[in-house]
Design a protein around this motif. Sequence first.
Motif, mmCIF file in Angstrom:
data_model
loop_
_atom_site.group_PDB
_atom_site.id
_atom_site.type_symbol
_atom_site.label_atom_id
_atom_site.label_comp_id
_atom_site.label_asym_id
_atom_site.label_seq_id
_atom_site.Cartn_x
_atom_site.Cartn_y
_atom_site.Cartn_z
ATOM 1 N N ILE A 83 7.461 -19.420 -42.195
ATOM 2 C CA ILE A 83 7.608 -18.126 -42.833
ATOM 3 C C ILE A 83 6.712 -17.474 -43.614
ATOM 4 O O ILE A 83 6.752 -16.255 -43.831
ATOM 5 C CB ILE A 83 9.108 -18.325 -43.710
ATOM 6 N N SER A 84 5.580 -18.245 -43.939
ATOM 7 C CA SER A 84 4.460 -17.658 -44.498
ATOM 8 C C SER A 84 3.963 -16.598 -43.813
ATOM 9 O O SER A 84 3.366 -15.487 -44.240
ATOM 10 C CB SER A 84 3.573 -18.535 -45.116
ATOM 11 N N GLU A 85 3.861 -16.668 -42.431
ATOM 12 C CA GLU A 85 3.172 -16.030 -41.530
ATOM 13 C C GLU A 85 3.920 -14.388 -41.510
ATOM 14 O O GLU A 85 3.284 -13.494 -41.412
ATOM 15 C CB GLU A 85 3.146 -16.351 -39.999
ATOM 16 N N SER A 86 5.398 -14.390 -41.441
ATOM 17 C CA SER A 86 6.098 -13.273 -41.572
ATOM 18 C C SER A 86 5.948 -12.558 -42.971
ATOM 19 O O SER A 86 5.782 -11.387 -42.881
ATOM 20 C CB SER A 86 7.550 -13.653 -41.449
ATOM 21 N N LEU A 87 5.713 -13.226 -43.806
ATOM 22 C CA LEU A 87 5.503 -12.568 -45.366
ATOM 23 C C LEU A 87 4.052 -11.934 -45.222
ATOM 24 O O LEU A 87 4.085 -10.779 -45.765
ATOM 25 C CB LEU A 87 5.460 -13.812 -46.491
ATOM 26 N N GLN A 154 -1.081 -16.170 -50.154
ATOM 27 C CA GLN A 154 -1.888 -17.697 -50.069
ATOM 28 C C GLN A 154 -0.743 -18.829 -49.739
ATOM 29 O O GLN A 154 -1.026 -19.886 -49.346
ATOM 30 C CB GLN A 154 -2.264 -18.044 -51.564
ATOM 31 N N LEU A 155 0.256 -18.332 -49.371
ATOM 32 C CA LEU A 155 1.404 -19.234 -49.005
ATOM 33 C C LEU A 155 1.105 -19.588 -47.611
ATOM 34 O O LEU A 155 0.552 -19.051 -46.855
ATOM 35 C CB LEU A 155 2.692 -18.636 -49.040
ATOM 36 N N THR A 156 1.307 -20.893 -47.164
ATOM 37 C CA THR A 156 1.130 -21.501 -45.958
ATOM 38 C C THR A 156 2.409 -22.257 -45.241
ATOM 39 O O THR A 156 3.308 -22.664 -46.019
ATOM 40 C CB THR A 156 0.055 -22.568 -45.768
ATOM 41 N N GLY A 157 2.399 -22.337 -44.067
ATOM 42 C CA GLY A 157 3.530 -23.250 -43.245
ATOM 43 C C GLY A 157 5.004 -22.457 -43.643
ATOM 44 O O GLY A 157 5.008 -21.081 -43.587
#
Length: 201
Positions: A83-87, A154-157
């Motif tokens: 979900i971090s990629e969509s954010l 900076q969120l991942t995964g």
Amino acid sequence: MRKGTVKIAIVVMASGFGKRYGSNKLLEEFLGRPLYQYPLELAAESDAAPMIVVTRFPEIRAYVENNYPEAKVIWNDHPEHGISESLRLGLMASGKVDGCCFMVSDQPLLKKESVQRMICQFRKNPSDIVVCSDGEKRGNPAIFPSDLFGELYQLTGDQGGRRVMVQHEELLTEIRVSSAELMDIDRVKDKRMLEAKSRRQ
């Protein structure tokens, strides 16, 4: 945009794998229409802009382009990043805004009035995080101020915005909604239960 108006982007995240569902749940019908259409309608009817749709499904991209030409469709090449990629993709497409509202695509009972109350609240206090809550638990959607975009990047995964919320409890404002509005669809039995609940209302 009038001078002084608080600008809020609204991002519909529609890239999920639906592993627990067993198939692409976003294309499954809920009360006669595909699940993904519900958040798109809410986003389009809100007064937040720009409207951004992050997806990896050709069916969703085509539907948005045909029905919401004002929206930006952002292709997610790496949904496996979580979900971090969509954010991140949604934020990159937002441009210069004061806040960003993130919506998931599997809460079909969320009401237009609830989304608009969130937007109105954020415009009153554009430094706050505004999140939906039923009084016991918080859920989606959520609006984050631009001051926190760096932390969201900076969120991942599969780390979502909740990780940033817990770091800034002092900024949280909860918008009370019904527990049904917060319910999402992870499994086929969830869809059947929510359809039955909706028919009883």
